[in-house]
Write a protein that holds these residues in place. Structure first.
Motif, PDB file in Angstrom:
ATOM      1  N   LEU A  20       0.854  -1.187   0.000  1.00 29.51           N
ATOM      2  CA  LEU A  20       0.000   0.000   0.000  1.00 29.51           C
ATOM      3  C   LEU A  20       0.890   1.237   0.000  1.00 29.51           C
ATOM      4  O   LEU A  20       1.909   1.250   0.688  1.00 29.51           O
ATOM      5  N   PRO A  21       0.606   2.260  -0.735  1.00 26.14           N
ATOM      6  CA  PRO A  21      -0.556   2.356  -1.613  1.00 26.14           C
ATOM      7  C   PRO A  21      -0.394   1.463  -2.846  1.00 26.14           C
ATOM      8  O   PRO A  21       0.711   1.261  -3.335  1.00 26.14           O
ATOM      9  N   PHE A  22      -1.498   0.933  -3.323  1.00 21.97           N
ATOM     10  CA  PHE A  22      -1.521   0.014  -4.451  1.00 21.97           C
ATOM     11  C   PHE A  22      -1.289   0.801  -5.730  1.00 21.97           C
ATOM     12  O   PHE A  22      -1.992   1.757  -6.009  1.00 21.97           O
ATOM     13  N   ARG A  23      -0.310   0.396  -6.551  1.00 24.41           N
ATOM     14  CA  ARG A  23       0.053   1.155  -7.747  1.00 24.41           C
ATOM     15  C   ARG A  23      -0.081   0.357  -9.041  1.00 24.41           C
ATOM     16  O   ARG A  23       0.155   0.876 -10.111  1.00 24.41           O
ATOM     17  N   PHE A  24      -0.458  -0.917  -8.951  1.00 24.21           N
ATOM     18  CA  PHE A  24      -0.546  -1.750 -10.148  1.00 24.21           C
ATOM     19  C   PHE A  24      -1.798  -1.440 -10.951  1.00 24.21           C
ATOM     20  O   PHE A  24      -2.774  -0.907 -10.427  1.00 24.21           O
ATOM     21  N   THR A  25      -1.776  -1.784 -12.242  1.00 24.25           N
ATOM     22  CA  THR A  25      -2.936  -1.537 -13.111  1.00 24.25           C
ATOM     23  C   THR A  25      -3.744  -2.804 -13.363  1.00 24.25           C
ATOM     24  O   THR A  25      -4.818  -2.730 -13.939  1.00 24.25           O
ATOM     25  N   CYS A  26      -3.245  -3.950 -12.930  1.00 20.08           N
ATOM     26  CA  CYS A  26      -3.894  -5.225 -13.230  1.00 20.08           C
ATOM     27  C   CYS A  26      -4.053  -6.061 -11.957  1.00 20.08           C
ATOM     28  O   CYS A  26      -3.125  -6.163 -11.156  1.00 20.08           O
ATOM     29  N   ILE A  37     -10.741  -1.143   0.092  1.00 21.60           N
ATOM     30  CA  ILE A  37      -9.993   0.080  -0.195  1.00 21.60           C
ATOM     31  C   ILE A  37     -10.215   0.400  -1.670  1.00 21.60           C
ATOM     32  O   ILE A  37     -10.598  -0.458  -2.453  1.00 21.60           O
ATOM     33  N   VAL A  38      -9.994   1.634  -2.051  1.00 19.63           N
ATOM     34  CA  VAL A  38     -10.201   2.036  -3.439  1.00 19.63           C
ATOM     35  C   VAL A  38      -8.914   1.797  -4.224  1.00 19.63           C
ATOM     36  O   VAL A  38      -7.839   2.220  -3.820  1.00 19.63           O
ATOM     37  N   PHE A  39      -9.048   1.083  -5.358  1.00 17.73           N
ATOM     38  CA  PHE A  39      -7.929   0.782  -6.239  1.00 17.73           C
ATOM     39  C   PHE A  39      -8.008   1.729  -7.438  1.00 17.73           C
ATOM     40  O   PHE A  39      -8.502   1.369  -8.500  1.00 17.73           O
ATOM     41  N   ASN A  40      -7.514   2.944  -7.284  1.00 22.48           N
ATOM     42  CA  ASN A  40      -7.602   3.968  -8.331  1.00 22.48           C
ATOM     43  C   ASN A  40      -6.777   3.667  -9.568  1.00 22.48           C
ATOM     44  O   ASN A  40      -7.060   4.204 -10.640  1.00 22.48           O
ATOM     45  N   THR A  41      -5.764   2.830  -9.455  1.00 28.28           N
ATOM     46  CA  THR A  41      -4.870   2.582 -10.587  1.00 28.28           C
ATOM     47  C   THR A  41      -5.256   1.353 -11.410  1.00 28.28           C
ATOM     48  O   THR A  41      -4.744   1.165 -12.506  1.00 28.28           O
ATOM     49  N   VAL A  42      -6.137   0.518 -10.899  1.00 30.94           N
ATOM     50  CA  VAL A  42      -6.485  -0.734 -11.596  1.00 30.94           C
ATOM     51  C   VAL A  42      -7.400  -0.433 -12.780  1.00 30.94           C
ATOM     52  O   VAL A  42      -8.470   0.149 -12.626  1.00 30.94           O
ATOM     53  N   THR A  43      -6.949  -0.864 -13.968  1.00 27.98           N
ATOM     54  CA  THR A  43      -7.758  -0.713 -15.180  1.00 27.98           C
ATOM     55  C   THR A  43      -8.127  -2.066 -15.780  1.00 27.98           C
ATOM     56  O   THR A  43      -9.021  -2.155 -16.613  1.00 27.98           O
ATOM     57  N   TYR A  44      -7.432  -3.132 -15.377  1.00 26.61           N
ATOM     58  CA  TYR A  44      -7.731  -4.489 -15.845  1.00 26.61           C
ATOM     59  C   TYR A  44      -8.004  -5.373 -14.637  1.00 26.61           C
ATOM     60  O   TYR A  44      -7.204  -5.418 -13.697  1.00 26.61           O
ATOM     61  N   LEU A  45      -9.141  -6.080 -14.665  1.00 25.94           N
ATOM     62  CA  LEU A  45      -9.529  -6.913 -13.534  1.00 25.94           C
ATOM     63  C   LEU A  45     -10.139  -8.213 -14.022  1.00 25.94           C
ATOM     64  O   LEU A  45     -10.974  -8.218 -14.934  1.00 25.94           O
ATOM     65  N   GLN A  63     -17.433   0.603  -7.240  1.00 25.54           N
ATOM     66  CA  GLN A  63     -16.982   1.631  -6.305  1.00 25.54           C
ATOM     67  C   GLN A  63     -15.505   1.494  -5.956  1.00 25.54           C
ATOM     68  O   GLN A  63     -14.792   2.481  -5.828  1.00 25.54           O
ATOM     69  N   VAL A  64     -15.038   0.264  -5.818  1.00 22.84           N
ATOM     70  CA  VAL A  64     -13.667   0.001  -5.413  1.00 22.84           C
ATOM     71  C   VAL A  64     -12.683   0.119  -6.578  1.00 22.84           C
ATOM     72  O   VAL A  64     -11.517   0.439  -6.388  1.00 22.84           O
TER      73      VAL A  64
END
Length: 149
Positions: A20-26, A37-45, A63-64
């Motif tokens: 934390l803070p989480f910085r990954f995109t996937c 927690i909010v994962f603002n950087t995740v674009t692929y899930l 929301q997350v």
């Protein structure tokens, strides 16, 4: 550091450990059990589970993961025990969900309930969706042979 452990009911399990803070995109193979927690950087899930992913799960996901662009779901277990109530366009128990940035959705490995969850605009709104991957038989069934709005 944060850790999430998922037990699948057998002797195996899955563990996600991240800083934390989480910085990954996937993020891959998350289940119903993940931190709020909010994962603002995740674009692929990619979400995977062996228990039903209910409407509330997808509400939390929107929301997350507010900037989600690519979403893949794998779950062959039905969402609801009362299928006819769930498949109704007007279900008062389902809050409206919006994925504002989602452009790619993969529903190739899901029960038909999840196709209903994402394709009926009374349940989920996908204003930026450009790529949809879904089984053609499920798509025909959910759209009533392409006659449903």
């Amino acid at each position: 550091m944060r850790c999430v452990i998922h037990h699948s009911g057998t002797t195996s399990g899955r563990c996600h450990i991240y800083s934390l803070p989480f910085r990954f995109t996937c993020l891959e193979k998350i289940s119903n059990q993940f931190p709020t927690i909010v994962f603002n950087t995740v674009t692929y899930l990619h979400a995977f589970d062996t228990v039903p992913m209910q409407h509330e799960f997808f509400m939390r996901m929107s929301q997350v993961f507010p900037f989600l662009k690519h979403f893949s779901v794998s779950n062959l277990i039905p969402q609801s025990s009362n299928y006819y109530e769930w498949k109704s366009d007007e279900n008062p128990y389902c809050s409206f969900i919006e994925y504002s940035h989602l452009s790619s959705l993969d529903l190739t490995c899901v029960h038909k309930d999840y196709v209903v969850q994402f394709l009926l605009e009374t349940k989920t709104h996908l204003p930026c969706l450009t790529d949809l991957y879904v089984d053609s038989h499920q798509l025909r069934s959910v759209t009533m042979n392409f006659t449903r709005n």
